[in-house]
Motif scaffolding. Sequence first.
Motif, PDB file in Angstrom:
ATOM      1  N   ILE A   1       8.089   3.493   3.056  1.00 23.89           N
ATOM      2  CA  ILE A   1       8.315   4.125   3.953  1.00 23.89           C
ATOM      3  C   ILE A   1       7.297   3.494   5.181  1.00 23.89           C
ATOM      4  CG2 ILE A   1       7.931   6.362   5.022  1.00 23.89           C
ATOM      5  CD1 ILE A   1       7.906   7.558   2.332  1.00 23.89           C
ATOM      6  N   LYS A   2       7.988   2.864   6.204  1.00 26.02           N
ATOM      7  CA  LYS A   2       7.409   2.395   7.239  1.00 26.02           C
ATOM      8  C   LYS A   2       7.177   3.362   8.298  1.00 26.02           C
ATOM      9  CE  LYS A   2       9.467  -1.955   5.931  1.00 26.02           C
ATOM     10  NZ  LYS A   2      10.496  -3.127   6.499  1.00 26.02           N
ATOM     11  N   LEU A   3       6.270   3.805   8.445  1.00 27.79           N
ATOM     12  CA  LEU A   3       5.560   4.875   9.392  1.00 27.79           C
ATOM     13  C   LEU A   3       5.890   4.434  10.786  1.00 27.79           C
ATOM     14  CD1 LEU A   3       2.640   6.528   7.648  1.00 27.79           C
ATOM     15  CD2 LEU A   3       5.102   7.507   7.476  1.00 27.79           C
TER      16      LEU A   3
ATOM     17  N   ILE B   1       3.930  11.760  -9.177  1.00 29.42           N
ATOM     18  CA  ILE B   1       4.523  11.081  -8.041  1.00 29.42           C
ATOM     19  C   ILE B   1       3.453  10.598  -7.126  1.00 29.42           C
ATOM     20  CG2 ILE B   1       6.080  10.722  -6.291  1.00 29.42           C
ATOM     21  CD1 ILE B   1       7.792  13.055  -7.483  1.00 29.42           C
ATOM     22  N   GLN B   2       3.220   9.266  -6.920  1.00 29.18           N
ATOM     23  CA  GLN B   2       2.093   8.649  -6.284  1.00 29.18           C
ATOM     24  C   GLN B   2       2.799   8.303  -5.091  1.00 29.18           C
ATOM     25  OE1 GLN B   2       0.206   5.047  -7.912  1.00 29.18           O
ATOM     26  NE2 GLN B   2      -1.684   6.098  -7.919  1.00 29.18           N
ATOM     27  N   TYR B   3       1.996   8.703  -3.985  1.00 29.57           N
ATOM     28  CA  TYR B   3       2.169   8.025  -2.613  1.00 29.57           C
ATOM     29  C   TYR B   3       0.900   7.338  -2.154  1.00 29.57           C
ATOM     30  CZ  TYR B   3       5.798  11.753  -2.288  1.00 29.57           C
ATOM     31  OH  TYR B   3       6.845  12.586  -2.792  1.00 29.57           O
ATOM     32  N   ILE B   4       1.131   5.950  -1.989  1.00 31.34           N
ATOM     33  CA  ILE B   4      -0.012   5.067  -1.397  1.00 31.34           C
ATOM     34  C   ILE B   4       0.272   4.709  -0.038  1.00 31.34           C
ATOM     35  CG2 ILE B   4      -1.208   2.874  -2.030  1.00 31.34           C
ATOM     36  CD1 ILE B   4       0.006   3.050  -4.706  1.00 31.34           C
ATOM     37  N   TYR B   5      -0.905   5.174   0.650  1.00 32.54           N
ATOM     38  CA  TYR B   5      -0.862   4.893   2.256  1.00 32.54           C
ATOM     39  C   TYR B   5      -1.807   3.663   2.555  1.00 32.54           C
ATOM     40  CZ  TYR B   5      -1.295   5.658   7.197  1.00 32.54           C
ATOM     41  OH  TYR B   5      -1.318   5.328   8.576  1.00 32.54           O
TER      42      TYR B   5
ATOM     43  N   LYS C   1       2.538  -3.578   3.815  1.00 34.62           N
ATOM     44  CA  LYS C   1       1.687  -4.015   4.941  1.00 34.62           C
ATOM     45  C   LYS C   1       0.871  -2.736   5.443  1.00 34.62           C
ATOM     46  CE  LYS C   1       4.683  -7.569   6.326  1.00 34.62           C
ATOM     47  NZ  LYS C   1       3.822  -8.843   5.772  1.00 34.62           N
ATOM     48  N   LYS C   2      -0.004  -3.028   6.392  1.00 35.46           N
ATOM     49  CA  LYS C   2      -0.960  -1.780   7.041  1.00 35.46           C
ATOM     50  C   LYS C   2       0.098  -0.812   7.651  1.00 35.46           C
ATOM     51  CE  LYS C   2      -4.536  -0.941  10.211  1.00 35.46           C
ATOM     52  NZ  LYS C   2      -5.288  -1.338  11.426  1.00 35.46           N
ATOM     53  N   GLY C   3      -0.070   0.500   7.194  1.00 35.11           N
ATOM     54  CA  GLY C   3       0.857   1.539   7.854  1.00 35.11           C
ATOM     55  C   GLY C   3       1.818   1.848   7.163  1.00 35.11           C
ATOM     56  N   TRP C   4       2.127   1.024   6.040  1.00 30.45           N
ATOM     57  CA  TRP C   4       3.353   1.659   5.135  1.00 30.45           C
ATOM     58  C   TRP C   4       2.892   2.287   3.990  1.00 30.45           C
ATOM     59  CZ3 TRP C   4       6.515  -3.501   3.810  1.00 30.45           C
ATOM     60  CH2 TRP C   4       6.862  -4.110   5.018  1.00 30.45           C
ATOM     61  N   VAL C   5       3.709   3.141   3.565  1.00 32.11           N
ATOM     62  CA  VAL C   5       3.598   4.190   2.369  1.00 32.11           C
ATOM     63  C   VAL C   5       4.537   3.501   1.102  1.00 32.11           C
ATOM     64  CG1 VAL C   5       3.970   6.508   1.467  1.00 32.11           C
ATOM     65  CG2 VAL C   5       3.003   6.182   3.792  1.00 32.11           C
ATOM     66  N   VAL C   6       4.091   3.580   0.144  1.00 33.12           N
ATOM     67  CA  VAL C   6       4.786   3.167  -1.047  1.00 33.12           C
ATOM     68  C   VAL C   6       4.889   4.271  -2.153  1.00 33.12           C
ATOM     69  CG1 VAL C   6       2.718   1.681  -2.382  1.00 33.12           C
ATOM     70  CG2 VAL C   6       5.354   1.415  -2.997  1.00 33.12           C
ATOM     71  N   VAL C   7       6.047   4.540  -2.515  1.00 31.70           N
ATOM     72  CA  VAL C   7       6.204   5.674  -3.297  1.00 31.70           C
ATOM     73  C   VAL C   7       6.322   5.431  -4.739  1.00 31.70           C
ATOM     74  CG1 VAL C   7       7.509   8.145  -3.900  1.00 31.70           C
ATOM     75  CG2 VAL C   7       7.071   7.031  -1.600  1.00 31.70           C
TER      76      VAL C   7
ATOM     77  N   PHE D   1      -2.093   9.636  -2.614  1.00 32.52           N
ATOM     78  CA  PHE D   1      -1.781  11.047  -2.609  1.00 32.52           C
ATOM     79  C   PHE D   1      -0.980  11.392  -4.070  1.00 32.52           C
ATOM     80  CE2 PHE D   1      -2.036   9.597   1.465  1.00 32.52           C
ATOM     81  CZ  PHE D   1      -2.537  10.805   2.256  1.00 32.52           C
ATOM     82  N   SER D   2      -1.111  12.497  -4.810  1.00 34.20           N
ATOM     83  CA  SER D   2      -0.557  12.841  -5.966  1.00 34.20           C
ATOM     84  C   SER D   2      -0.067  14.181  -6.072  1.00 34.20           C
ATOM     85  CB  SER D   2      -1.673  12.551  -7.069  1.00 34.20           C
ATOM     86  OG  SER D   2      -2.090  11.387  -7.007  1.00 34.20           O
TER      87      SER D   2
END
Length: 124
Positions: A4-6, A49-53, A78-84, A104-105
Amino acid sequence: MKIIKLKNNFKDKRGSITDIFYNKNLKHVSLIISKKNIIRGNNYFKKNIQYIYNLSTEFEYWYKKFNSKKKPKKVTIKKGWVVVTSPYEAHAIKFKSNNKLLEFSTLTHEKKKKMNDSTRFKLI
């Protein structure tokens, strides 16, 4: 794996506001600080499910389905992206420089331990 590119939801002379999540059932948040050339992960979750910001420098995210015979894929986050990270997705992170991220979990840390939700899995 999903990226997710915020984007800024609001911006003016004072600065900006970026919404990270809407309607997510999150139970645990960790600030993870990693040093250069460190590898984290090398595991998969059964339910979580893990979200990494990513708060700072880019890093390599390696992943594949835990039972796949294929080689793992690599994406630069990259900086500012979220990987799920979805359940049963083996994953590892390689940091090329010092980094800070938020994890985030959907399960609490205690619940993950109690359920033995995390399974070691050497990717890299």
